[in-house]
Design a protein around this motif. Structure first.
Motif, mmCIF file in Angstrom:
data_model
loop_
_atom_site.group_PDB
_atom_site.id
_atom_site.type_symbol
_atom_site.label_atom_id
_atom_site.label_comp_id
_atom_site.label_asym_id
_atom_site.label_seq_id
_atom_site.Cartn_x
_atom_site.Cartn_y
_atom_site.Cartn_z
ATOM 1 N N VAL A 1 0.846 -1.196 0.000
ATOM 2 C CA VAL A 1 0.000 0.000 0.000
ATOM 3 C C VAL A 1 0.885 1.252 0.000
ATOM 4 N N GLY A 2 0.776 2.054 -1.050
ATOM 5 C CA GLY A 2 1.513 3.313 -1.130
ATOM 6 C C GLY A 2 0.615 4.430 -0.611
ATOM 7 N N ILE A 3 1.145 5.215 0.337
ATOM 8 C CA ILE A 3 0.323 6.232 1.002
ATOM 9 C C ILE A 3 0.946 7.604 0.740
ATOM 10 N N VAL A 4 0.158 8.519 0.191
ATOM 11 C CA VAL A 4 0.669 9.863 -0.106
ATOM 12 C C VAL A 4 0.208 10.819 0.995
ATOM 13 N N GLY A 5 1.150 11.346 1.790
ATOM 14 C CA GLY A 5 0.803 12.318 2.834
ATOM 15 C C GLY A 5 0.935 11.746 4.227
ATOM 16 N N ALA A 6 1.754 12.414 5.051
ATOM 17 C CA ALA A 6 1.968 11.951 6.430
ATOM 18 C C ALA A 6 1.278 12.875 7.423
ATOM 19 N N GLY A 7 -0.016 13.090 7.219
ATOM 20 C CA GLY A 7 -0.841 13.738 8.244
ATOM 21 C C GLY A 7 -1.387 12.636 9.130
ATOM 22 N N PRO A 8 -2.346 12.957 9.998
ATOM 23 C CA PRO A 8 -2.920 11.917 10.865
ATOM 24 C C PRO A 8 -3.507 10.759 10.062
ATOM 25 N N ALA A 9 -4.138 11.039 8.920
ATOM 26 C CA ALA A 9 -4.781 9.963 8.153
ATOM 27 C C ALA A 9 -3.741 8.979 7.611
ATOM 28 N N GLY A 10 -2.740 9.478 6.913
ATOM 29 C CA GLY A 10 -1.752 8.588 6.287
ATOM 30 C C GLY A 10 -0.961 7.798 7.305
ATOM 31 N N LEU A 11 -0.532 8.482 8.358
ATOM 32 C CA LEU A 11 0.298 7.807 9.373
ATOM 33 C C LEU A 11 -0.495 6.753 10.130
ATOM 34 N N LEU A 12 -1.732 7.105 10.498
ATOM 35 C CA LEU A 12 -2.538 6.129 11.247
ATOM 36 C C LEU A 12 -2.848 4.920 10.379
ATOM 37 N N LEU A 13 -3.178 5.166 9.108
ATOM 38 C CA LEU A 13 -3.470 4.033 8.228
ATOM 39 C C LEU A 13 -2.251 3.112 8.135
ATOM 40 N N ALA A 14 -1.072 3.700 7.936
ATOM 41 C CA ALA A 14 0.143 2.880 7.823
ATOM 42 C C ALA A 14 0.296 2.008 9.074
ATOM 43 N N HIS A 15 -0.008 2.597 10.232
ATOM 44 C CA HIS A 15 0.187 1.841 11.468
ATOM 45 C C HIS A 15 -0.872 0.754 11.653
ATOM 46 N N LEU A 16 -2.113 1.050 11.341
ATOM 47 C CA LEU A 16 -3.177 0.045 11.476
ATOM 48 C C LEU A 16 -2.939 -1.115 10.493
ATOM 49 N N LEU A 17 -2.412 -0.794 9.307
ATOM 50 C CA LEU A 17 -2.107 -1.861 8.342
ATOM 51 C C LEU A 17 -0.964 -2.723 8.874
ATOM 52 N N HIS A 18 0.053 -2.076 9.405
ATOM 53 C CA HIS A 18 1.192 -2.803 9.984
ATOM 54 C C HIS A 18 0.707 -3.791 11.050
ATOM 55 N N LEU A 19 -0.232 -3.344 11.882
ATOM 56 C CA LEU A 19 -0.731 -4.216 12.955
ATOM 57 C C LEU A 19 -1.490 -5.425 12.395
ATOM 58 N N GLN A 20 -1.886 -5.336 11.123
ATOM 59 C CA GLN A 20 -2.546 -6.477 10.474
ATOM 60 C C GLN A 20 -1.597 -7.194 9.507
ATOM 61 N N GLY A 21 -0.315 -6.851 9.575
ATOM 62 C CA GLY A 21 0.661 -7.535 8.730
ATOM 63 C C GLY A 21 0.716 -7.039 7.298
ATOM 64 N N VAL A 22 0.195 -5.850 7.037
ATOM 65 C CA VAL A 22 0.220 -5.307 5.667
ATOM 66 C C VAL A 22 1.280 -4.206 5.611
ATOM 67 N N GLU A 23 2.138 -4.259 4.590
ATOM 68 C CA GLU A 23 3.227 -3.270 4.534
ATOM 69 C C GLU A 23 2.851 -2.059 3.679
ATOM 70 N N SER A 24 3.481 -0.934 4.011
ATOM 71 C CA SER A 24 3.176 0.302 3.287
ATOM 72 C C SER A 24 4.406 1.187 3.225
ATOM 73 N N ARG B 1 -10.073 4.012 9.499
ATOM 74 C CA ARG B 1 -10.537 2.769 10.129
ATOM 75 C C ARG B 1 -11.224 1.880 9.086
ATOM 76 N N LEU B 2 -12.053 2.489 8.246
ATOM 77 C CA LEU B 2 -12.748 1.704 7.215
ATOM 78 C C LEU B 2 -11.752 1.104 6.223
ATOM 79 N N LEU B 3 -10.792 1.928 5.782
ATOM 80 C CA LEU B 3 -9.801 1.428 4.819
ATOM 81 C C LEU B 3 -8.936 0.340 5.434
ATOM 82 N N SER B 4 -8.604 0.508 6.705
ATOM 83 C CA SER B 4 -7.784 -0.478 7.396
ATOM 84 C C SER B 4 -8.481 -1.838 7.400
ATOM 85 N N ARG B 5 -9.731 -1.837 7.732
ATOM 86 C CA ARG B 5 -10.498 -3.087 7.779
ATOM 87 C C ARG B 5 -10.690 -3.674 6.373
#
Ligand code: RFL
Ligand code: PHB
Length: 394
Positions: free
Chosen positions: A5-28, A304-308
């Protein structure tokens, strides 16, 4: 280069998504245009909904927030020199946390880097390519060299002025502009009240908020084309004193102003929030006027929705959750858009002397502070409506 998953932008949305994905074993990989210090210093939101607080805790990034954040169980509405408290906890069983957005961002960056996450700053010329149904690609410049990042998905969390939104064909945009702006200040002074004060005054709206026991954050309604240079510190303080006054002798503590800025007020919602392998989240897809304190909270709800949905894709090959993303996200977005518009209309003065609108706003304020039903509605929206589901697929 390749990532899931490539994420453009390190505001709260991008950073949180990267972390929630990591917790599910998905790399970004997260690509951010600004430098780290800039992102960590940018003064913006301050109010975290109950669910945002829970999400950050569940993600394991709530430690400093729980130690330093200020738990609020209500807020004050002030008009006609009278103060009225809305007791969130009594009305909804929930409260909010006052904790600066830049602190959330610092905590998320630290957590990503601690976990070996790939977050890159000072990235230039991001362009999206090959957004076909099979895969996606991000092109960018880092340290003067051009790179290509192949991804399964691209998530645009690059805020309202980002580039991702422009890659969505056939976008429909719903917009409302407001005939005023906010002048925001950060003061090196202890808060003058232990809760937020939303004040409607003949001169316009004022908000008393805070960042810590020694730093106050305040806002004044000004005109949309206001020139900051016409607001020396003493004029700002005089206006804050006038607009926040009440009939019990409320005293506002002054201190050196550490930061001053003007924020325009707009509501924008775009649809769809996705196309092929590209998905938008947070301010990249919608902005609200800050009166309801919803912007960052909506960004968290989208993520949260994208993470799930992405978790479900990788764990079980499901693409129905991704397919339903826009529709699911927009339900909450429109609720928050209405709430933010409603709070804004009720608390601001129309600069064109709309006497009818003035009376409606006062009648609405009077209703909110005298009806448990109406106060509960405000409290329920402010503290945040419950989420339908968890952020993790499992
Ligand atoms: P952000 O925070 O704007 O982050 C987007 C990131 O993307 C980067 N970027 C790019 N990176 C790479 N390439 C490009 N081409 C790029 N273009 C942009 C940017 O540098 C940035 O780092 O979006 P995100 O993550 O969606 O988060 C949204 C929130 O920041 C925003 O909704 C809130 O700040 C809104 N807001 C409030 N929200 C709340 O929930 N509660 C509040 O109390 C609250 N108060 C506020 C606010 C916003 C304010 N301002 C200044 C707009 C008060 C104010 C005054
Ligand atoms: C803030 O503390 O920055 C803040 C609080 C409440 C709002 C907007 C901003 O509605």
């Amino acid at each position: 280069m390749r990532t899931q998953v490539g994420i453009v932008g390190a505001g709260p949305a991008g950073l949180l998504l990267a972390h929630l994905l990591h917790l599910q074993g998905v790399e970004s990989v997260v690509l951010e245009r600004r430098d780290r210090a800039y992102v960590e210093r940018r003064v913006r939101a301050g109010v975290l909904e109950h669910g945002t607080v829970q999400t950050l805790r569940e993600a394991g990034v709530g430690k400093r927030m729980d130690a330093q954040g200020l738990v609020h169980t209500g807020t004050e509405l002030r008009f006609g020199l009278r103060s009225h408290r809305i007791d969130f906890t009594a009305l909804t069983g929930r409260g909010i946390m006052v904790y600066g957005q830049q602190e959330v961002v610092k905590d998320l960056i630290a957590a990503r880097l601690d976990a070996g996450g790939d977050v890159r700053f000072e990235i230039e010329d991001v362009a999206l390519a090959g957004l076909d149904p099979q895969e996606a690609r991000i092109e960018f410049v880092e340290d003067g060299a051009r790179h290509v990042l192949d991804c399964d998905f691209v998530i645009g969390t690059d805020g309202f002025h980002g580039v991702s939104r422009s890659y969505l064909p056939d976008l429909v945009s719903y917009e409302r502009s407001y005939p005023f702006a906010w002048l925001g200040v950060l003061a090196d002074a202890p808060p003058s009240s232990h809760e937020l004060i939303y004040a409607r005054h003949a001169n316009g709206f004022a908000l008393h908020s805070m960042r810590s026991p020694s730093v106050t954050r305040m806002y004044l309604q000004v005109s949309p084309d206001e020139d900051l240079s016409e607001w020396p510190d003493d004029r700002i303080w005089a206006e804050l004193h006038a607009r926040l006054a009440d009939d019990t002798g409320f005293a506002l503590t002054e201190g050196p102003l550490l930061d001053k800025g003007i924020t325009s007020m707009r509501s924008v919602v775009v649809t769809p929030m996705q196309h092929g392998r590209l998905f938008l989240a947070g301010d990249a897809a919608h902005i609200v006027p800050p009166t309801g304190a919803k912007g960052m909270n909506l960004a968290v709800a989208d993520v949260r929705l994208l993470s799930r949905a992405l978790g479900g894709y990788y764990a079980a090959g499901r693409d129905d959750l991704l397919a339903a993303y826009t529709q699911t996200a927009l339900r909450r977005v429109w609720r928050a858009t209405h709430f933010s518009w409603w709070m804004t209309s009720m608390l601001h003065r129309s600069p064109d002397g709309d006497a009818f609108g003035e009376q409606l706003a006062l009648a609405q304020l009077d209703y909110v502070v005298s009806s448990t039903a109406m106060a509960t509605s405000l409290a329920e929206n402010y503290t945040g409506l419950p989420y339908a589901q968890g952020w993790s697929y499992r």
